[in-house]
Design a protein around this motif. Sequence first.
Motif, short mmCIF file in Angstrom:
data_model
loop_
_atom_site.label_atom_id
_atom_site.label_comp_id
_atom_site.label_asym_id
_atom_site.label_seq_id
_atom_site.Cartn_x
_atom_site.Cartn_y
_atom_site.Cartn_z
N GLY A 1 0.84 -1.19 0.00
CA GLY A 1 0.00 0.00 0.00
C GLY A 1 0.87 1.24 0.00
N THR A 2 0.29 2.39 -0.28
CA THR A 2 1.04 3.64 -0.21
C THR A 2 1.22 4.05 1.25
OG1 THR A 2 -1.01 4.91 -0.43
CG2 THR A 2 0.21 4.43 -2.46
N ILE A 3 2.29 4.78 1.51
CA ILE A 3 2.60 5.20 2.89
C ILE A 3 1.59 6.23 3.37
CG2 ILE A 3 4.24 6.50 4.29
CD1 ILE A 3 5.16 3.75 4.03
N ASP A 4 1.00 5.95 4.53
CA ASP A 4 0.04 6.88 5.14
C ASP A 4 0.66 7.57 6.35
OD1 ASP A 4 -2.43 8.13 5.22
OD2 ASP A 4 -3.24 6.70 6.65
N GLY A 5 1.82 7.12 6.77
CA GLY A 5 2.50 7.72 7.91
C GLY A 5 3.85 7.05 8.11
N TYR A 6 4.86 7.84 8.48
CA TYR A 6 6.20 7.31 8.72
C TYR A 6 6.86 8.15 9.80
CZ TYR A 6 11.13 6.11 7.97
OH TYR A 6 12.43 5.72 8.15
N GLU A 7 7.47 7.49 10.78
CA GLU A 7 8.17 8.24 11.82
C GLU A 7 9.31 7.41 12.39
OE1 GLU A 7 5.50 9.19 14.98
OE2 GLU A 7 4.88 7.11 15.31
N THR A 8 10.32 8.10 12.91
CA THR A 8 11.45 7.46 13.55
C THR A 8 11.72 8.12 14.90
OG1 THR A 8 13.09 8.93 12.54
CG2 THR A 8 12.51 6.92 11.32
N THR A 9 12.41 7.38 15.77
CA THR A 9 12.81 7.93 17.06
C THR A 9 14.12 7.30 17.48
OG1 THR A 9 12.14 8.30 19.36
CG2 THR A 9 11.52 6.21 18.39
N VAL A 10 14.93 8.04 18.21
CA VAL A 10 16.20 7.55 18.75
C VAL A 10 16.28 7.95 20.22
CG1 VAL A 10 18.72 7.62 18.62
CG2 VAL A 10 17.37 7.74 16.52
N ASN A 11 16.62 7.00 21.06
CA ASN A 11 16.77 7.26 22.49
C ASN A 11 18.10 6.65 22.94
OD1 ASN A 11 16.69 7.49 25.26
ND2 ASN A 11 14.70 6.50 25.51
N MET A 12 19.08 7.47 23.20
CA MET A 12 20.41 6.98 23.57
C MET A 12 20.49 6.53 25.03
SD MET A 12 21.88 6.93 20.73
CE MET A 12 23.55 6.47 21.22
N LYS A 13 19.36 6.56 25.74
CA LYS A 13 19.30 6.03 27.10
C LYS A 13 18.79 4.59 27.12
CE LYS A 13 18.72 10.52 29.39
NZ LYS A 13 17.86 11.33 30.31
N GLY A 14 18.36 4.10 25.97
CA GLY A 14 17.94 2.71 25.87
C GLY A 14 16.48 2.47 26.18
N ALA A 15 16.07 1.20 26.08
CA ALA A 15 14.69 0.79 26.34
C ALA A 15 14.67 -0.71 26.59
CB ALA A 15 13.80 1.16 25.16
N ARG A 16 13.57 -1.19 27.13
CA ARG A 16 13.40 -2.63 27.36
C ARG A 16 12.52 -3.23 26.26
NH1 ARG A 16 11.73 -4.38 33.30
NH2 ARG A 16 12.29 -6.39 32.34
N PRO A 17 12.97 -4.26 25.60
CA PRO A 17 12.13 -4.91 24.58
C PRO A 17 10.93 -5.59 25.19
CG PRO A 17 14.21 -6.11 24.90
CD PRO A 17 14.30 -4.88 25.71
N VAL A 18 9.77 -5.45 24.55
CA VAL A 18 8.53 -6.07 25.01
C VAL A 18 8.14 -7.16 24.02
CG1 VAL A 18 6.11 -5.72 25.57
CG2 VAL A 18 7.77 -3.94 26.12
N GLU A 19 8.02 -8.39 24.50
CA GLU A 19 7.73 -9.53 23.62
C GLU A 19 6.23 -9.76 23.45
OE1 GLU A 19 10.96 -12.80 23.69
OE2 GLU A 19 10.53 -12.34 25.78
N CYS A 20 5.48 -9.66 24.53
CA CYS A 20 4.05 -9.95 24.47
C CYS A 20 3.39 -9.51 25.76
CB CYS A 20 3.81 -11.45 24.24
SG CYS A 20 4.33 -12.46 25.65
N TYR A 21 2.06 -9.64 25.81
CA TYR A 21 1.28 -9.37 27.03
C TYR A 21 0.52 -10.64 27.40
CZ TYR A 21 2.14 -4.35 26.70
OH TYR A 21 2.74 -3.12 26.66
N THR A 22 0.68 -11.08 28.64
CA THR A 22 -0.07 -12.22 29.14
C THR A 22 -0.76 -11.80 30.43
OG1 THR A 22 1.83 -13.03 30.40
CG2 THR A 22 1.57 -13.87 28.17
N LYS A 23 -2.08 -11.96 30.48
CA LYS A 23 -2.86 -11.58 31.66
C LYS A 23 -2.63 -10.12 32.04
CE LYS A 23 -2.87 -16.32 33.40
NZ LYS A 23 -2.51 -17.24 34.51
N GLY A 24 -2.45 -9.27 31.01
CA GLY A 24 -2.30 -7.85 31.25
C GLY A 24 -0.91 -7.40 31.61
#
Length: 247
Positions: A52-75
């Motif tokens: 499809g054609t692009i309807d939105g595109y964005e990027t972000t950089v955080n040099m302090k890092g982040a925690r990867p999230v794999e999934c949600y189980t029971k909230g």
Amino acid sequence: MRRLLAAASAAALATLAISVPAQAAEKEYVALNEQGMKQVLIKKSWHPRWLGTIDGYETTVNMKGARPVECYTKGKPVKGEKSSAFSAMAMEFKQNKADHFLDVAQFVYQYADVQTAEFAWQGLVNAANSCAGTHTHDIKDGSGTKIGTATVEISVFTQPGMYGQEQLIINEDVKYVEPTPGAQPTRESADEISIWMYNGAAIIEVEANKFVPKQKNWVFSEPQIATIETLALLAIQRYHLTALKAL
């Protein structure tokens, strides 16, 4: 005569020296700065046009890092170890049918060094096992009142990656049942494909989300799945070619 022999010997030695191949410089993974973290992201101009054609595109950089999230189980989210730097890209595609949605995102988690990334990867793979199974979540309105349910079937498996490491795949098949006033419950499906990869000092995820306003067992088509897999290979190659440097 001696001068001629000396000159000939010198010429022969010079030829021999030139013919010996130079030893290749050793390569190592380097920590990417803010510019490098943005450079490894999939560019807007590279979007697969058959999605499809692009309807939105964005990027972000955080040099302090982040925690990867794999999934949600029971909230509760299943998370990995926090990285030392983080960057992300998201692109949304216009769909021909009303109320349909499709997007693709890329997440790059860079750790302090290769060994730290390897430990983080093993922890992520082990934690993913708790994602597998069928989970039910309440759908609530703004006041917190339950108005429906979402059933999520999550499958987890690994396969060889592009550079020999494991590739972690997490597929989520989501079915919504949400009542509307004076009508039958609406039945909708929203699925997610999540491809996790590890290379050098980074863990990289490419994720796709698709929503359709009807109940289906799996909403992604085979060509769409193949395209997402190709984008994952592009993502890991972008990091590999950028971070592996001759020192």
